[in-house]
Design a protein around this motif. Structure first.
Motif, short mmCIF file in Angstrom:
data_model
loop_
_atom_site.label_atom_id
_atom_site.label_comp_id
_atom_site.label_asym_id
_atom_site.label_seq_id
_atom_site.Cartn_x
_atom_site.Cartn_y
_atom_site.Cartn_z
N ILE A 136 0.85 -1.19 0.00
CA ILE A 136 0.00 0.00 0.00
C ILE A 136 0.89 1.24 0.00
O ILE A 136 1.82 1.35 0.80
N VAL A 137 0.63 2.16 -0.92
CA VAL A 137 1.40 3.40 -0.91
C VAL A 137 0.57 4.50 -0.25
O VAL A 137 -0.60 4.69 -0.56
N SER A 138 1.19 5.17 0.74
CA SER A 138 0.51 6.25 1.46
C SER A 138 1.04 7.59 0.98
O SER A 138 2.25 7.80 0.91
N VAL A 139 0.13 8.48 0.66
CA VAL A 139 0.49 9.80 0.16
C VAL A 139 -0.11 10.86 1.08
O VAL A 139 -1.31 10.82 1.37
N ASN A 140 0.72 11.78 1.54
CA ASN A 140 0.22 12.87 2.39
C ASN A 140 -0.53 13.88 1.54
O ASN A 140 -0.02 14.30 0.49
N ILE B 290 -8.26 6.01 3.82
CA ILE B 290 -7.94 7.30 4.43
C ILE B 290 -7.36 7.09 5.82
O ILE B 290 -7.91 6.34 6.63
N SER B 291 -6.24 7.77 6.07
CA SER B 291 -5.58 7.65 7.36
C SER B 291 -5.47 9.04 7.99
O SER B 291 -5.20 10.01 7.30
N VAL B 292 -5.71 9.13 9.31
CA VAL B 292 -5.54 10.42 9.99
C VAL B 292 -4.15 10.47 10.62
O VAL B 292 -3.85 9.75 11.57
N ASP B 293 -3.30 11.31 10.05
CA ASP B 293 -1.90 11.46 10.42
C ASP B 293 -1.76 12.25 11.73
O ASP B 293 -2.64 13.03 12.07
N ASP B 294 -0.65 12.05 12.42
CA ASP B 294 -0.34 12.82 13.64
C ASP B 294 -1.48 12.77 14.64
O ASP B 294 -1.74 13.75 15.35
N PHE B 295 -2.18 11.64 14.69
CA PHE B 295 -3.40 11.57 15.50
C PHE B 295 -3.10 11.78 16.98
O PHE B 295 -2.15 11.22 17.53
N HIS C 246 -18.10 9.10 13.03
CA HIS C 246 -18.87 9.47 11.85
C HIS C 246 -18.00 9.72 10.63
O HIS C 246 -18.48 9.88 9.53
N LEU C 247 -16.69 9.80 10.86
CA LEU C 247 -15.80 10.16 9.77
C LEU C 247 -15.53 8.98 8.84
O LEU C 247 -15.32 7.86 9.30
N PRO C 248 -15.55 9.22 7.53
CA PRO C 248 -15.23 8.15 6.59
C PRO C 248 -13.72 7.93 6.50
O PRO C 248 -13.07 8.36 5.56
N ILE C 249 -13.17 7.25 7.52
CA ILE C 249 -11.73 7.00 7.57
C ILE C 249 -11.45 5.53 7.89
O ILE C 249 -12.37 4.81 8.30
#
Ligand code: C2E
Ligand code: MG
Ligand code: MG
Ligand code: MG
Length: 281
Positions: free
Chosen positions: A114-118, A176-181, A193-196
């Motif tokens: 999986i490639v993650s892009v900021n 979708i990933s939430v960074d620096d959580f 509720h967030l689509p993540i």
């Protein structure tokens, strides 16, 4: 005397402002030129299952190779790119390059990485963003299920606008990933509720997880929350073995950091994959 002083202060202040905007314009032009002249490049930091030690993917991180100044890290230019809007063409280049590279590695037998892009909020707010992503996927032929976008908690400042965008991206199959959580202003009640798909535990909690009860408690709380609402968790900034052990014990599944590997240029990434025997064909 006082008057004289304040006048001087004013002059100094004004001069500072002028210089600031001059500086900004110089950097902005240099970035524009850099984009045209292919001065930007990506490094890739591997991500792991910290229990099986298998590589699961990699995060693309942008750098600017300036002809006079050498390699400039993203911390020095991303916010200016955001302010000037240059993040839109730069972000498109980053996305395209990441998908193209990941596709190439897939074809070389590196597996289903999986490639993650900021991506910046500024990009998500761009009305053309989803179209841009669709175009990149089509042009590179990359499988959207192997693409993850890392967004920061700053999306919470504009949820009404961002939520439908995230939904559209996810309906394409993108993760979708939430960074620096944990560092921003997420309202916990909104998370469900967030689509993540993923929470990325900020490096500041990982830093002393092995010796600080508060950091440990925060990481545990994030992992519990994620499990309860069905999200994955990855820890970033892992530098030493003790941190890995603590994270494993707390039930964290994924991780990345200098302990495993620094971000690598593409040639070095390939070398790394081959030397570790991760290659599948
Ligand atoms: P981030 O997405 O949270 O990336 C993690 C940062 O921590 C990266 O710094 C990475 O090189 C560094 N890092 C990784 N492992 C370790 C470790 O074990 N210890 C320490 N001390 N640091 C580690 P980098 O590459 O300088 O990027 C900084 C930030 O710039 C990123 O934070 C991200 O917010 C932004 N950025 C980087 N690339 C892009 C991009 O392509 N697009 C956008 N919009 N932002 C980007
Ligand atoms: Mg990131
Ligand atoms: Mg981060
Ligand atoms: Mg960060």
């Amino acid at each position: 005397q006082v008057k004289q002083n304040s006048k001087n202060n004013y002059a100094v202040y004004n001069k500072k402002l002028e210089n600031m905007s001059l500086e900004r314009r110089i950097i902005e032009n240099a970035m524009r030129k850099g984009l045209n002249e292919h001065q930007f490049f990506l490094e890739y930091q591997p991500k792991f299952n910290i229990h099986s030690d298998e590589i699961v993917g990699m995060e693309a991180l942008v750098r600017w190779n300036h002809p006079d100044l050498g390699t400039i890290p993203p911390g020095k230019f991303i916010s200016l790119a955001e302010e000037t809007g240059l993040i839109i063409p730069l972000g498109e280049w980053i996305l395209n390059e990441s998908c193209k590279q990941a596709k190439e590695w897939q074809e070389k037998g590196f597996g289903q990485l999986i490639v993650s892009v900021n991506v910046s909020v500024r990009q998500l707010q761009d009305p053309k963003f989803v179209q841009q992503v669709e175009r990149v996927l089509k042009e590179t032929g990359f499988n959207p299920k192997l693409l993850e976008l890392e967004v920061t908690e700053s999306i919470f400042a504009d949820l009404n606008c961002i939520t439908p965008i995230l939904k559209r991206l996810r309906s394409l199959g993108i993760h979708i990933s939430v960074d620096d959580f944990g560092t921003g202003y997420s309202s916990l009640s909104y998370i469900k509720h967030l689509p993540i798909d993923t929470l990325k535990v900020d490096a500041s909690f990982v830093k002393d997880i092995h010796k600080n009860e508060e950091s440990k408690a925060i990481v545990r709380a994030i992992i519990n929350l994620a499990e309860t609402i069905g999200l994955k968790v990855i820890a970033e900034g892992i530098e030493i073995e003790e941190q890995v052990r603590a994270l494993r014990n707390d039930g964290c599944i994924f991780g990345q950091g200098y302990f495993y590997s620094r971000p690598l240029r593409k040639e070095a990434f390939e070398e790394y994959i081959r030397s570790k025997g991760f290659i599948t064909s």
